[in-house]
Write a protein that holds these residues in place. Sequence first.
Motif, PDB file in Angstrom:
ATOM      1  N   ALA A  27       0.421   0.829   1.566  1.00  0.00           N
ATOM      2  CA  ALA A  27       1.257   1.466   0.550  1.00  0.00           C
ATOM      3  C   ALA A  27       0.593   1.410  -0.822  1.00  0.00           C
ATOM      4  O   ALA A  27       0.563   2.409  -1.554  1.00  0.00           O
ATOM      5  CB  ALA A  27       2.627   0.797   0.510  1.00  0.00           C
ATOM      6  N   PHE A  28       0.033   0.255  -1.163  1.00  0.00           N
ATOM      7  CA  PHE A  28      -0.576   0.130  -2.494  1.00  0.00           C
ATOM      8  C   PHE A  28      -1.796   1.044  -2.625  1.00  0.00           C
ATOM      9  O   PHE A  28      -2.069   1.564  -3.714  1.00  0.00           O
ATOM     10  CB  PHE A  28      -0.967  -1.322  -2.770  1.00  0.00           C
ATOM     11  N   SER A  29      -2.498   1.273  -1.531  1.00  0.00           N
ATOM     12  CA  SER A  29      -3.689   2.127  -1.576  1.00  0.00           C
ATOM     13  C   SER A  29      -3.340   3.569  -1.916  1.00  0.00           C
ATOM     14  O   SER A  29      -4.240   4.350  -2.276  1.00  0.00           O
ATOM     15  CB  SER A  29      -4.437   2.071  -0.244  1.00  0.00           C
ATOM     16  N   MET A  30      -2.080   3.936  -1.815  1.00  0.00           N
ATOM     17  CA  MET A  30      -1.653   5.306  -2.074  1.00  0.00           C
ATOM     18  C   MET A  30      -1.280   5.549  -3.536  1.00  0.00           C
ATOM     19  O   MET A  30      -0.926   6.666  -3.906  1.00  0.00           O
ATOM     20  CB  MET A  30      -0.458   5.651  -1.173  1.00  0.00           C
ATOM     21  N   LEU A  31      -1.381   4.517  -4.356  1.00  0.00           N
ATOM     22  CA  LEU A  31      -1.054   4.660  -5.775  1.00  0.00           C
ATOM     23  C   LEU A  31      -2.298   5.094  -6.536  1.00  0.00           C
ATOM     24  O   LEU A  31      -3.364   4.491  -6.411  1.00  0.00           O
ATOM     25  CB  LEU A  31      -0.537   3.341  -6.347  1.00  0.00           C
TER      26      LEU A  31
END
Length: 249
Positions: A27-31
Amino acid sequence: METPFVFTLHENLPRQGPGSNACTRKAFSMLADLPARPEILDIGCGAGMQTVELARICPGCHITAVDVHQPFLDDLARSAASAGVGGRIVPLRASMDDLPFPDATFDVLWAEGSIFVVGFEKGLASWKRLLRPGGYLCLTESVWFTETPSPEAAAFWNDCYPAIKTVRETCAIAEDAGYEVVATFPLPKSAWWENYYVPVHTRIEDLRPKVAGNPEAKAQIEFAEREAAVYREHADEYGYEFFILRKNG
């Protein structure tokens, strides 16, 4: 005031709900376009496994982690110190429906397995003010993976969280609340079973003889066992979806 048994049941567990470090990282990689030192608010952090993981994967971030149960926050402080990230995590006892921060304080709001406490629509609306323009709200929410759930699964969710909807319907609610849906993905079954239900079952067996004669404890244990049993039979019908949302404007 006596601690509600639901908190006692979830003490000393690695997680207080389904999840995994792999999902947190995904999820964090999508920011995109985060500042070099983003301010993150972890809402309903529990013992904070995901909080520590966020601090690991974002070495420039500062995280405020809030929960209403002080023992969870104490666990988080210990694990953060052990991981060498304690200097960038501030545990704070606060309620997620009365968060004591000025508007536009954070670049990212994180809420794994917690928004259901206040309700999805209310959380989206009341937390939005805390985000800076273009900030992200990343959360997991219970969803149907089918338009035609079985009677047993439908009865269970009608009892515990009748607001559950499909991914499509949940995305529409987020868009109506003023967020762009950047991405979504389902949590794997292991995030529920190995990472949550198995530890909960072990905790129940440890607590059961200690709480004999406690009606509240009995009811909570029976619910936890029912929840796991329904998931065992109907895991293809529902689960957590990770939603990566971005504030419009």
